[in-house]
Design a protein around this motif. Structure first.
Motif, PDB file in Angstrom:
ATOM      1  N   ASN A   1      33.581  23.027  29.948  1.00 11.37           N
ATOM      2  CA  ASN A   1      34.646  23.544  29.091  1.00 11.37           C
ATOM      3  C   ASN A   1      35.991  23.552  29.810  1.00 11.37           C
ATOM      4  O   ASN A   1      37.033  23.268  29.216  1.00 11.37           O
ATOM      5  CB  ASN A   1      34.283  24.953  28.615  1.00 11.37           C
ATOM      6  CG  ASN A   1      33.264  24.941  27.490  1.00 11.37           C
ATOM      7  OD1 ASN A   1      33.568  24.594  26.358  1.00 11.37           O
ATOM      8  ND2 ASN A   1      32.026  25.308  27.800  1.00 11.37           N
ATOM      9  N   TRP A   2      35.967  23.868  31.109  1.00  7.65           N
ATOM     10  CA  TRP A   2      37.200  23.791  31.908  1.00  7.65           C
ATOM     11  C   TRP A   2      37.707  22.354  31.958  1.00  7.65           C
ATOM     12  O   TRP A   2      38.913  22.099  31.833  1.00  7.65           O
ATOM     13  CB  TRP A   2      36.902  24.308  33.314  1.00  7.65           C
ATOM     14  CG  TRP A   2      37.961  23.997  34.333  1.00  7.65           C
ATOM     15  CD1 TRP A   2      39.191  24.565  34.455  1.00  7.65           C
ATOM     16  CD2 TRP A   2      37.872  23.018  35.390  1.00  7.65           C
ATOM     17  NE1 TRP A   2      39.875  24.011  35.515  1.00  7.65           N
ATOM     18  CE2 TRP A   2      39.092  23.067  36.107  1.00  7.65           C
ATOM     19  CE3 TRP A   2      36.876  22.134  35.804  1.00  7.65           C
ATOM     20  CZ2 TRP A   2      39.340  22.252  37.207  1.00  7.65           C
ATOM     21  CZ3 TRP A   2      37.120  21.325  36.900  1.00  7.65           C
ATOM     22  CH2 TRP A   2      38.337  21.377  37.585  1.00  7.65           C
ATOM     23  N   GLY A   3      36.797  21.401  32.137  1.00  6.82           N
ATOM     24  CA  GLY A   3      37.197  19.999  32.172  1.00  6.82           C
ATOM     25  C   GLY A   3      37.804  19.534  30.864  1.00  6.82           C
ATOM     26  O   GLY A   3      38.749  18.734  30.844  1.00  6.82           O
ATOM     27  N   VAL A   4      37.279  20.041  29.746  1.00  2.97           N
ATOM     28  CA  VAL A   4      37.830  19.677  28.439  1.00  2.97           C
ATOM     29  C   VAL A   4      39.228  20.251  28.275  1.00  2.97           C
ATOM     30  O   VAL A   4      40.171  19.556  27.852  1.00  2.97           O
ATOM     31  CB  VAL A   4      36.894  20.174  27.313  1.00  2.97           C
ATOM     32  CG1 VAL A   4      37.546  19.994  25.955  1.00  2.97           C
ATOM     33  CG2 VAL A   4      35.568  19.432  27.357  1.00  2.97           C
ATOM     34  N   ARG A   5      39.400  21.519  28.610  1.00  7.02           N
ATOM     35  CA  ARG A   5      40.697  22.182  28.417  1.00  7.02           C
ATOM     36  C   ARG A   5      41.784  21.573  29.298  1.00  7.02           C
ATOM     37  O   ARG A   5      42.950  21.521  28.903  1.00  7.02           O
ATOM     38  CB  ARG A   5      40.574  23.668  28.715  1.00  7.02           C
ATOM     39  CG  ARG A   5      39.776  24.441  27.669  1.00  7.02           C
ATOM     40  CD  ARG A   5      39.974  25.939  27.847  1.00  7.02           C
ATOM     41  NE  ARG A   5      39.552  26.386  29.159  1.00  7.02           N
ATOM     42  CZ  ARG A   5      38.318  26.802  29.451  1.00  7.02           C
ATOM     43  NH1 ARG A   5      37.391  26.795  28.501  1.00  7.02           N
ATOM     44  NH2 ARG A   5      38.013  27.202  30.661  1.00  7.02           N
ATOM     45  N   THR A   6      41.412  21.108  30.487  1.00 10.52           N
ATOM     46  CA  THR A   6      42.407  20.583  31.422  1.00 10.52           C
ATOM     47  C   THR A   6      42.543  19.066  31.371  1.00 10.52           C
ATOM     48  O   THR A   6      43.343  18.499  32.120  1.00 10.52           O
ATOM     49  CB  THR A   6      42.045  20.999  32.864  1.00 10.52           C
ATOM     50  OG1 THR A   6      40.739  20.496  33.189  1.00 10.52           O
ATOM     51  CG2 THR A   6      42.053  22.518  32.999  1.00 10.52           C
ATOM     52  N   GLY A   7      41.754  18.424  30.525  1.00 12.18           N
ATOM     53  CA  GLY A   7      41.844  16.980  30.393  1.00 12.18           C
ATOM     54  C   GLY A   7      41.090  16.198  31.443  1.00 12.18           C
ATOM     55  O   GLY A   7      41.197  14.970  31.499  1.00 12.18           O
ATOM     56  N   ARG A   8      40.316  16.855  32.267  1.00  8.41           N
ATOM     57  CA  ARG A   8      39.548  16.146  33.295  1.00  8.41           C
ATOM     58  C   ARG A   8      38.331  15.442  32.696  1.00  8.41           C
ATOM     59  O   ARG A   8      37.889  14.419  33.202  1.00  8.41           O
ATOM     60  CB  ARG A   8      39.127  17.119  34.398  1.00  8.41           C
ATOM     61  CG  ARG A   8      40.295  17.583  35.253  1.00  8.41           C
ATOM     62  CD  ARG A   8      39.870  18.665  36.240  1.00  8.41           C
ATOM     63  NE  ARG A   8      40.933  18.962  37.200  1.00  8.41           N
ATOM     64  CZ  ARG A   8      41.941  19.774  36.958  1.00  8.41           C
ATOM     65  NH1 ARG A   8      42.033  20.379  35.762  1.00  8.41           N
ATOM     66  NH2 ARG A   8      42.865  19.998  37.880  1.00  8.41           N
TER      67      ARG A   8
END
Length: 479
Positions: A201-208
């Motif tokens: 979810n962090w990767g999705v929010r930050t575009g990673r």
């Protein structure tokens, strides 16, 4: 031990698994954590056994009170404690059976960055654990130096490896090491999913994360561990006609041949060691069967690839055999876990767990993007899951991060396992680490793993990491 007792104890394990599955279906907490039913069942069996119910009964009514041994007869616990050492060989023998071994160049081009990341995580677990052993755990807490190998055994190896090394721990005079390793494996499985989903979810929010466009979610059926009716598919294929022989029996026979080849190889190596260098050092005398059973499985599969023209060995059938062996292994291992051993070393357990988690998450966050040129997040999250829990945890996280297989993450992860599994996570390195520490102390292995860590980071960052995404795509296509 009568055959009736052995049979009844196995039937009870089946009932425990069924109850655990019902808990998974009904419990929202278990669903959100993606807890396997085998782990739930293992803890249920532990809860009503002598370690919890038995201890409570004894504390209340004294040593002669009812239920001081828990709900399980002592004979059941004796059978269950012997199962992990047997079943782990089945699990490892089936790792590559039914799956064509790819060409070396094809696998290397796709899995090279993945392998560098995996070796970095695994060797680093040894470096961190052995440093803690040398600097803190041995001099200040009086622990056995073999405690330095427990992060890799518990996290990278998982419950199966920790349970399978029980005899080795006992022979080397560190029986409580198995209990600590099993406890670390439980921390790894739970944190692997919880931390992994949070990172997706962090990767999705930050575009990673490149392929998901919203918060990672799974269906209710997936959380409950069920298939909807329209999603159900065959568990395996019938590759021989049942009028001649049961297909499952043939696959069992293939697994048996793989394990027997591994046994022959192990006994040959032990005989060679006794003849040549046993007076100086003994390694194979303490190596368990299961890593050699894996090599036996690879040898059998190479023969199948060469001579089988009808497709007798089905990969899905092998996965079913592997699955039931692993489920029964985990339940029986956790059911016979010694909570007293963990409680007496809780500081050691906590230090190893925190250090292992910090290392693996740190490698994923800071090194994965510098080692994997294309889709680093989707590919790296699988290695994070495996390094914390088990291979299945890595596959779950890849499925969440790349639900439609839009990246080569799953394929690269699978190819990487061919080179990785024979050594780490229950392979030859994992099996040899304990006797090496026992005979030479932790420093030589620490030096070797430190060198391996530097090499793997260097290759990952300076070789694979310098490729552009376009160059990486072209290399894989040419292979």
């Amino acid at each position: 031990m009568s055959p009736d007792v052995v049979g009844l104890s196995l039937l009870v394990l089946g009932v425990v698994l069924l109850v655990a599955k019902l808990v998974r279906i009904r419990s929202r907490t278990a669903q959100k954590l993606f807890l396997p039913s085998s782990i739930i069942g293992g803890f249920l069996a532990l809860l009503v056994g002598p370690e919890v119910v038995g201890s409570i009964a004894e504390a209340i009514g004294g040593p002669d009170a009812p239920l001081t041994g828990g709900l399980w007869p002592a004979e059941f616990l004796e059978v269950w404690s012997s199962l992990p050492g047997l079943l782990i060989s089945v699990v490892f023998a089936t790792l590559f059976l039914g799956e064509r071994i790819p060409k070396v160049r094809t696998a290397a081009e796709l899995a090279g960055p993945q392998l560098a990341l995996g070796v970095t995580m695994a060797s680093g677990q040894y470096v961190i654990g052995l440093l803690l052993a040398v600097l803190v755990l041995v001099p200040f807490l009086g622990q056995d130096p073999m405690v330095g190998a427990l992060i890799e055994v518990g996290f990278e190896g998982g419950h199966g490896t920790a349970a399978g090394l029980g005899d080795t721990f006992a022979e080397l005079g560190f029986p409580e090491g198995q209990d600590l390793a099993l406890a670390l494996a439980t921390v790894g499985v739970v944190s692997g999913v919880v931390v992994g989903i949070a990172l997706v979810n962090w990767g999705v929010r930050t575009g990673r994360a490149e392929v998901l466009e919203s918060d990672a979610k799974t269906s209710l059926a997936e959380q409950r561990g069920l298939y909807e009716k329209d999603e159900q598919e065959p568990a395996a294929m019938l590759t021989v006609r049942t009028a001649s022989v049961e297909p499952l029996a043939i696959h069992f026979a293939v697994v048996a041949v793989a394990i027997l080849l591994g046994l022959a190889l192990l006994e040959g190596l032990q005989a060679l060691e006794r003849a040549l260098w046993a007076d100086t050092v003994e390694i194979f005398a303490f190596v368990p069967l299961f890593p050699l059973a894996m090599i036996g499985g690879v040898a059998v599969q190479k023969l199948v690839d060469r001579f089988d023209t009808t497709g007798i060995v089905d990969r899905q059938m092998m996965l079913r055999i592997q699955g039931i062996a692993l489920d029964l292994l985990i339940v029986s291992a956790l059911a016979t876990l010694s909570l007293q051993a963990i409680a007496s070393s809780w500081v050691t357990f906590l230090v190893l767990a925190v250090a292992g988690l910090a290392w693996n998450i740190g490698v994923f966050a800071f090194l994965a993007r510098r080692m994997i040129p294309r889709f680093w997040f989707e590919r790296g999250i699988g290695d994070l899951g495996q390094s914390l829990g088990v291979t299945a945890t890595g596959l779950i996280l890849i499925r969440v991060a790349d639900p439609h297989a839009a990246t080569p993450a799953m394929e690269a992860f699978g190819y990487k396992q061919l080179a990785f599994e024979p050594f780490f996570g229950g392979g030859l390195v994992t099996a040899a680490a304990l006797p090496l520490i026992f005979q030479f102390g932790p420093v030589p292995l620490l030096v070797f793993m430190s060198v391996l860590l530097v090499v793997s980071v260097g290759v990952g960052v300076l070789v694979f990491g310098r490729r552009s995404p376009a160059e990486e795509r072209a290399r894989v296509a040419d292979a």
